[in-house]
Design a protein around this motif. Structure first.
Motif, PDB file in Angstrom:
ATOM      1  N   ALA A  25     102.667   5.562 -58.051  1.00  0.00           N
ATOM      2  CA  ALA A  25     101.773   6.717 -58.044  1.00  0.00           C
ATOM      3  C   ALA A  25     100.405   6.286 -57.532  1.00  0.00           C
ATOM      4  O   ALA A  25      99.712   5.494 -58.180  1.00  0.00           O
ATOM      5  CB  ALA A  25     101.662   7.308 -59.452  1.00  0.00           C
ATOM      6  N   ASP A  26     100.026   6.790 -56.357  1.00  0.00           N
ATOM      7  CA  ASP A  26      98.748   6.445 -55.733  1.00  0.00           C
ATOM      8  C   ASP A  26      97.735   7.545 -56.031  1.00  0.00           C
ATOM      9  O   ASP A  26      97.820   8.642 -55.482  1.00  0.00           O
ATOM     10  CB  ASP A  26      98.940   6.296 -54.221  1.00  0.00           C
ATOM     11  CG  ASP A  26      97.681   5.805 -53.522  1.00  0.00           C
ATOM     12  OD1 ASP A  26      96.720   5.439 -54.225  1.00  0.00           O
ATOM     13  OD2 ASP A  26      97.654   5.807 -52.285  1.00  0.00           O
ATOM     14  N   GLU A  27      96.796   7.252 -56.944  1.00  0.00           N
ATOM     15  CA  GLU A  27      95.787   8.219 -57.367  1.00  0.00           C
ATOM     16  C   GLU A  27      96.439   9.567 -57.682  1.00  0.00           C
ATOM     17  O   GLU A  27      96.106  10.601 -57.097  1.00  0.00           O
ATOM     18  CB  GLU A  27      94.729   8.408 -56.273  1.00  0.00           C
ATOM     19  CG  GLU A  27      93.963   7.161 -55.886  1.00  0.00           C
ATOM     20  CD  GLU A  27      92.883   6.783 -56.910  1.00  0.00           C
ATOM     21  OE1 GLU A  27      92.809   7.442 -57.965  1.00  0.00           O
ATOM     22  OE2 GLU A  27      92.144   5.820 -56.651  1.00  0.00           O
ATOM     23  N   PRO A  28      97.398   9.589 -58.608  1.00  0.00           N
ATOM     24  CA  PRO A  28      98.177  10.814 -58.830  1.00  0.00           C
ATOM     25  C   PRO A  28      97.364  11.989 -59.341  1.00  0.00           C
ATOM     26  O   PRO A  28      97.799  13.133 -59.225  1.00  0.00           O
ATOM     27  CB  PRO A  28      99.222  10.374 -59.859  1.00  0.00           C
ATOM     28  CG  PRO A  28      98.579   9.231 -60.578  1.00  0.00           C
ATOM     29  CD  PRO A  28      97.759   8.517 -59.551  1.00  0.00           C
ATOM     30  N   THR A  29      96.193  11.724 -59.916  1.00  0.00           N
ATOM     31  CA  THR A  29      95.376  12.826 -60.447  1.00  0.00           C
ATOM     32  C   THR A  29      94.094  13.012 -59.649  1.00  0.00           C
ATOM     33  O   THR A  29      93.257  13.834 -60.004  1.00  0.00           O
ATOM     34  CB  THR A  29      95.011  12.546 -61.915  1.00  0.00           C
ATOM     35  OG1 THR A  29      94.208  11.342 -61.982  1.00  0.00           O
ATOM     36  CG2 THR A  29      96.255  12.349 -62.766  1.00  0.00           C
ATOM     37  N   GLY A  30      93.963  12.276 -58.540  1.00  0.00           N
ATOM     38  CA  GLY A  30      92.706  12.280 -57.792  1.00  0.00           C
ATOM     39  C   GLY A  30      92.318  13.629 -57.237  1.00  0.00           C
ATOM     40  O   GLY A  30      91.130  13.928 -57.107  1.00  0.00           O
ATOM     41  N   ALA A  31      93.290  14.469 -56.890  1.00  0.00           N
ATOM     42  CA  ALA A  31      92.983  15.768 -56.287  1.00  0.00           C
ATOM     43  C   ALA A  31      93.180  16.916 -57.266  1.00  0.00           C
ATOM     44  O   ALA A  31      93.223  18.080 -56.869  1.00  0.00           O
ATOM     45  CB  ALA A  31      93.867  15.981 -55.054  1.00  0.00           C
ATOM     46  N   LEU A  32      93.293  16.589 -58.586  1.00  0.00           N
ATOM     47  CA  LEU A  32      93.592  17.611 -59.579  1.00  0.00           C
ATOM     48  C   LEU A  32      92.420  17.821 -60.529  1.00  0.00           C
ATOM     49  O   LEU A  32      91.572  16.936 -60.718  1.00  0.00           O
ATOM     50  CB  LEU A  32      94.836  17.210 -60.385  1.00  0.00           C
ATOM     51  CG  LEU A  32      96.118  16.937 -59.594  1.00  0.00           C
ATOM     52  CD1 LEU A  32      97.215  16.472 -60.530  1.00  0.00           C
ATOM     53  CD2 LEU A  32      96.565  18.187 -58.837  1.00  0.00           C
ATOM     54  N   ASP A  33      92.387  19.010 -61.119  1.00  0.00           N
ATOM     55  CA  ASP A  33      91.402  19.241 -62.183  1.00  0.00           C
ATOM     56  C   ASP A  33      91.841  18.481 -63.423  1.00  0.00           C
ATOM     57  O   ASP A  33      92.954  17.943 -63.496  1.00  0.00           O
ATOM     58  CB  ASP A  33      91.265  20.741 -62.458  1.00  0.00           C
ATOM     59  CG  ASP A  33      92.587  21.386 -62.858  1.00  0.00           C
ATOM     60  OD1 ASP A  33      93.152  21.003 -63.898  1.00  0.00           O
ATOM     61  OD2 ASP A  33      93.086  22.259 -62.101  1.00  0.00           O
ATOM     62  N   SER A  34      90.976  18.425 -64.418  1.00  0.00           N
ATOM     63  CA  SER A  34      91.241  17.590 -65.594  1.00  0.00           C
ATOM     64  C   SER A  34      92.489  18.038 -66.350  1.00  0.00           C
ATOM     65  O   SER A  34      93.294  17.206 -66.785  1.00  0.00           O
ATOM     66  CB  SER A  34      90.029  17.611 -66.534  1.00  0.00           C
ATOM     67  OG  SER A  34      89.729  18.952 -66.919  1.00  0.00           O
ATOM     68  N   HIS A  35      92.699  19.338 -66.472  1.00  0.00           N
ATOM     69  CA  HIS A  35      93.870  19.823 -67.203  1.00  0.00           C
ATOM     70  C   HIS A  35      95.168  19.449 -66.476  1.00  0.00           C
ATOM     71  O   HIS A  35      96.113  18.934 -67.087  1.00  0.00           O
ATOM     72  CB  HIS A  35      93.782  21.347 -67.368  1.00  0.00           C
ATOM     73  CG  HIS A  35      94.994  21.942 -68.030  1.00  0.00           C
ATOM     74  ND1 HIS A  35      95.294  21.742 -69.370  1.00  0.00           N
ATOM     75  CD2 HIS A  35      96.000  22.727 -67.519  1.00  0.00           C
ATOM     76  CE1 HIS A  35      96.419  22.366 -69.658  1.00  0.00           C
ATOM     77  NE2 HIS A  35      96.860  22.983 -68.553  1.00  0.00           N
ATOM     78  N   SER A  36      95.195  19.689 -65.148  1.00  0.00           N
ATOM     79  CA  SER A  36      96.387  19.337 -64.366  1.00  0.00           C
ATOM     80  C   SER A  36      96.603  17.829 -64.382  1.00  0.00           C
ATOM     81  O   SER A  36      97.740  17.349 -64.435  1.00  0.00           O
ATOM     82  CB  SER A  36      96.237  19.835 -62.928  1.00  0.00           C
ATOM     83  OG  SER A  36      96.133  21.235 -62.878  1.00  0.00           O
TER      84      SER A  36
ATOM     85  N   GLY B  61      97.479  22.866 -57.031  1.00  0.00           N
ATOM     86  CA  GLY B  61      97.514  21.417 -56.863  1.00  0.00           C
ATOM     87  C   GLY B  61      98.392  20.735 -57.890  1.00  0.00           C
ATOM     88  O   GLY B  61      99.186  19.847 -57.559  1.00  0.00           O
ATOM     89  N   GLY B  62      98.286  21.171 -59.137  1.00  0.00           N
ATOM     90  CA  GLY B  62      99.108  20.574 -60.187  1.00  0.00           C
ATOM     91  C   GLY B  62     100.587  20.832 -59.969  1.00  0.00           C
ATOM     92  O   GLY B  62     101.432  19.957 -60.196  1.00  0.00           O
ATOM     93  N   GLN B  63     100.912  22.060 -59.512  1.00  0.00           N
ATOM     94  CA  GLN B  63     102.315  22.385 -59.233  1.00  0.00           C
ATOM     95  C   GLN B  63     102.845  21.566 -58.055  1.00  0.00           C
ATOM     96  O   GLN B  63     103.987  21.092 -58.089  1.00  0.00           O
ATOM     97  CB  GLN B  63     102.437  23.880 -58.948  1.00  0.00           C
ATOM     98  CG  GLN B  63     102.214  24.750 -60.188  1.00  0.00           C
ATOM     99  CD  GLN B  63     102.105  26.224 -59.859  1.00  0.00           C
ATOM    100  OE1 GLN B  63     101.728  26.602 -58.743  1.00  0.00           O
ATOM    101  NE2 GLN B  63     102.419  27.079 -60.840  1.00  0.00           N
ATOM    102  N   GLN B  64     102.028  21.377 -57.016  1.00  0.00           N
ATOM    103  CA  GLN B  64     102.447  20.558 -55.879  1.00  0.00           C
ATOM    104  C   GLN B  64     102.698  19.115 -56.309  1.00  0.00           C
ATOM    105  O   GLN B  64     103.648  18.489 -55.849  1.00  0.00           O
ATOM    106  CB  GLN B  64     101.378  20.602 -54.781  1.00  0.00           C
ATOM    107  CG  GLN B  64     101.278  21.940 -54.061  1.00  0.00           C
ATOM    108  CD  GLN B  64     100.327  21.888 -52.884  1.00  0.00           C
ATOM    109  OE1 GLN B  64     100.528  21.126 -51.949  1.00  0.00           O
ATOM    110  NE2 GLN B  64      99.271  22.704 -52.926  1.00  0.00           N
ATOM    111  N   GLN B  65     101.856  18.605 -57.204  1.00  0.00           N
ATOM    112  CA  GLN B  65     102.053  17.217 -57.659  1.00  0.00           C
ATOM    113  C   GLN B  65     103.327  17.098 -58.472  1.00  0.00           C
ATOM    114  O   GLN B  65     104.038  16.091 -58.397  1.00  0.00           O
ATOM    115  CB  GLN B  65     100.840  16.758 -58.481  1.00  0.00           C
ATOM    116  CG  GLN B  65     100.794  15.264 -58.741  1.00  0.00           C
ATOM    117  CD  GLN B  65     100.678  14.445 -57.472  1.00  0.00           C
ATOM    118  OE1 GLN B  65     101.622  14.403 -56.672  1.00  0.00           O
ATOM    119  NE2 GLN B  65      99.550  13.786 -57.289  1.00  0.00           N
ATOM    120  N   ARG B  66     103.664  18.132 -59.229  1.00  0.00           N
ATOM    121  CA  ARG B  66     104.911  18.095 -59.987  1.00  0.00           C
ATOM    122  C   ARG B  66     106.129  18.163 -59.053  1.00  0.00           C
ATOM    123  O   ARG B  66     107.161  17.551 -59.318  1.00  0.00           O
ATOM    124  CB  ARG B  66     104.942  19.239 -61.011  1.00  0.00           C
ATOM    125  CG  ARG B  66     104.191  18.888 -62.294  1.00  0.00           C
ATOM    126  CD  ARG B  66     104.314  19.972 -63.335  1.00  0.00           C
ATOM    127  NE  ARG B  66     103.324  21.029 -63.122  1.00  0.00           N
ATOM    128  CZ  ARG B  66     103.337  22.193 -63.768  1.00  0.00           C
ATOM    129  NH1 ARG B  66     104.289  22.459 -64.643  1.00  0.00           N
ATOM    130  NH2 ARG B  66     102.405  23.099 -63.529  1.00  0.00           N
TER     131      ARG B  66
END
Length: 673
Positions: A188-199, A167-172
């Motif tokens: 950026a619309d909820e850019p971290t909403g689908a990621l774990d805390s580290h990502s 997920g983090g790689q896809q967001q990048r």
């Protein structure tokens, strides 16, 4: 909204930039309403907002508060119901669809919560998309995409599909795509909403670095911790801005974007339209990838076209083969032959009294430049005997050139010669029917037939003819016309003449010349001519008519196939609505979407047409195994016509689905799962 809040918001907006600085984005009295059944629901209520270059702004609120709707309007994915939105002083309501697409492509960069990557493209391919629609050359955009992925730590994953990335790689990858054409304003619309805390922390660091390099970043989130990274926080509730304040924990220092990354808006702003060929090639490539990705759907779509083209090409080939067979049969009685008869026309009751067609007429016509061969014909029906076998036979007095005129070939023995004609020889050439009747069990050559009261020695047997123009149910005996006229009918005039015209002479010209010569010789036109060319044209016209009729029936199946293409393409548009939304969000014009789907429809029809042509050849091979009398004749013209027809059907029946795809609202398309 209360008066106190309005004053507070205005003060905060002023503090965000100097009074002399113009806002980058400016919203005045914006509302947004949606139809819900028979009712209209207003999501945004009179929003006023100014955002300045280099800011990092967080728009925070609970689900349903209207924050995403506001972001969609800011990013030109949606339009306000009322109110005005300005970008660097330009009113967006004055921009057409291509200009808005240009803004989404080069001015804004979108980072979505669900990444919105195209599953059939690798990381580099997804990052490239905005540059494709901008018309940037292939080598430059690949280098730019790989450089962005390298900066974001994905150099080793650039060839991987989204399904092979975390997920983090896809967001990048999504961030790299947002920066592909500059991304002066990052939304950026909820850019971290689908990621774990580290990502999520890694993505926020990237966004802060982008802001530090001069990009204006607008975050939409419901998480106060994410909003705390912004220097300015805007709270929205029930479609109204309830607070707009500085974040004292974050420096408000704004950096200038590098000059090479700035997009300058001009009047009539439409992004570069260069590299049309490159854009078409990429549209072709994307259409082909889409077809390969859905093999079964593509095959089913092609099936109707394959059957239609196969039917049309096969029917035309069969019609042409049948026509050629008829023409061949006509040619077997003499190519370009013209017959001369006494009287005004067939059935003239006075023709029996006309005795002006003579041997001398024949000799004069024989000397004409257009004459290839000529023969008289003095025909009688006579009782013919051989031993105890007797039968009525058609006895024709002809010249030695008769067999060339008619195209007859010898099967046994030989034909009589000019010497036989001049010497009134009592020789005969018989057909296969006569041989079977009189000589079923012996060789007829050298045997004597009693033709009427004249004995004739059989010197030759003709090959059997399957031409419908030859008598299949009679016995035919050919003897020198001199023998017939002196020994059988005892007459000095000819019953008729047949002239074979040379191949390089038009039949009509020769016919006119014959009539002119004979009219001068007779002093009057007491004869008429009949050309085999007339018969040929009539029969060819008839066979063509039947071919057209059957082809028209076959075309119906082709039209049905075209309707099938349209239906499948309409389903394809529905299935790929989200893909269309993604492409529009990163800058695809309506014409780009139209072009891609139209190319896909034409490709399906062209490939289907090619398969149909190949299948029709297969039918021709099988047909030839079972039917020997007629051969299917395939012509280059019919094949080219089939290919052109396939293309036209693809364009005609693919246009409506392609147009529907191009007219989709980007935000509605993105919302479709």
């Amino acid at each position: 909204m209360s008066m106190d809040n309005n004053i507070n918001n205005a003060q905060v907006a002023e503090s965000a930039g100097s009074t002399s600085e113009k806002p980058l984005l400016e919203v005045h009295g914006v509302t947004r309403s949606f139809g819900l059944g028979t009712e209209t629901v207003e999501i945004l209520h009179g929003i006023d907002l100014k955002i300045y270059a280099g800011e990092m702004v967080a728009i925070i609120g609970q689900s349903g508060s209207g924050k995403s709707t506001l972001m969609n309007i800011l990013g030109c994915l949606d339009k306000p119901t009322t109110g005005e939105y300005y970008i660097e002083g330009r009113k967006t309501s004055d921009l057409d669809s291509d200009e808005l697409a240009g803004l989404r492509r080069d001015y804004f960069g979108f980072i979505f919560q669900r990444y919105h990557l195209l599953g059939h493209l690798n990381a580099t391919g997804n990052v490239e998309i905005p540059a494709i629609y901008a018309g940037i050359k292939s080598d430059k955009r690949v280098d730019r995409a790989n450089d962005l992925l390298k900066r974001l730590g994905l150099e080793e994953r650039k060839e991987h599909l989204p399904s092979e990335l975390s997920g983090g790689q896809q967001q990048r990858v999504s961030i790299a795509r947002a920066l592909m054409n500059g991304g002066q304003v990052i939304l950026a619309d909820e850019p971290t909403g689908a990621l774990d805390s580290h990502s999520g922390e890694e993505v926020m660091k990237i966004l802060k670095d982008l802001n530090a390099s001069g990009h204006t970043v607008i975050l939409v989130t419901h998480d106060p911790k994410i909003a705390a990274n912004a220097g300015r926080i805007i709270e929205i509730k029930d479609g109204e801005i309830i607070a707009d304040y500085k974040n004292d924990k974050v420096s408000l220092e704004r950096h200038q974007l590098a000059e090479e990354d700035r997009v300058v808006l001009k009047a009539g702003f439409i992004l570069q339209m260069r590299a049309y060929v490159d854009r078409f090639r990429e549209a072709f490539k994307m259409a082909f990838i889409a077809m390969i990705s859905h093999k079964m759907r593509t095959l089913l779509t092609m099936l109707g076209i394959i059957i239609g083209i196969m039917a049309v090409v096969s029917v035309v080939a069969l019609g042409k083969g049948a026509s050629n067979k008829v023409v061949s049969d006509i040619n077997s009685i003499g190519t370009n032959t013209i017959s001369v008869f006494p009287g005004k026309d067939f059935g003239d009751i006075r023709s029996g009294k006309i005795e002006t067609l003579t041997v001398q007429d024949m000799k004069v016509l024989e000397q004409q430049v257009f004459t290839d061969a000529i023969t008289p014909n003095r025909q009688s029906s006579l009782l013919t005997q051989y031993h105890d076998i007797s039968a009525n036979a058609k006895v024709a007095g002809v010249s030695e050139q008769f067999f060339r005129v008619k195209g007859y070939e010898i099967a046994n023995g030989h034909l009589f010669t000019k010497q036989d004609v001049d010497s009134l020889a009592q020789v005969a050439v018989i057909d296969e029917n006569t041989r079977k009747r009189f000589f079923a069990y012996e060789n007829p050559i050298g045997k004597t037939l009693m033709v009427g009261k004249v004995p004739c020695v059989v010197i030759g047997v003709l090959k059997a003819s399957d031409s419908p123009f030859d008598s299949q149910d009679s016995l035919n005996i050919y003897i020198p016309y001199t023998s017939a006229m002196s020994r059988i009918v005892n007459e000095k005039y000819l019953g008729s003449m047949t002239i074979r015209v040379k191949d390089n002479v038009p039949n009509a010209v020769a016919q006119e010349a014959i009539e002119h010569v004979l009219t001068l010789r007779h002093g009057t036109k007491d004869f008429f001519t009949n050309s085999s060319d007339t018969i040929l044209k009539t029969i060819t016209s008839t066979t063509d008519t039947f071919t057209y009729l059957i082809s028209a029936i076959a075309v119906i199946s082709l039209i049905v196939g075209g309707i099938g293409v349209m239906n499948i393409m309409l389903v394809s548009v529905t299935e790929r609505t989200k893909e269309i939304g993604i492409r529009m969000a990163v800058g695809a014009r309506q014409s780009d979407i139209l072009q891609q789907f139209l190319i896909e429809a034409v490709l399906v029809c062209l490939i289907g047409g090619g398969c149909g042509v190949i299948c029709s050849y297969g039918i021709g091979v099988v047909f030839g195994m079972f039917v020997q009398s007629i051969k299917m004749e395939f012509s280059v013209t019919s094949i080219i016509a089939a290919v052109v027809c396939s293309s036209l059907i693809g364009m005609l029946f693919g246009y409506l689905p392609a147009k529907n795809a191009a007219k989709l609202n980007p935000i509605d398309a993105l919302a479709r799962e």
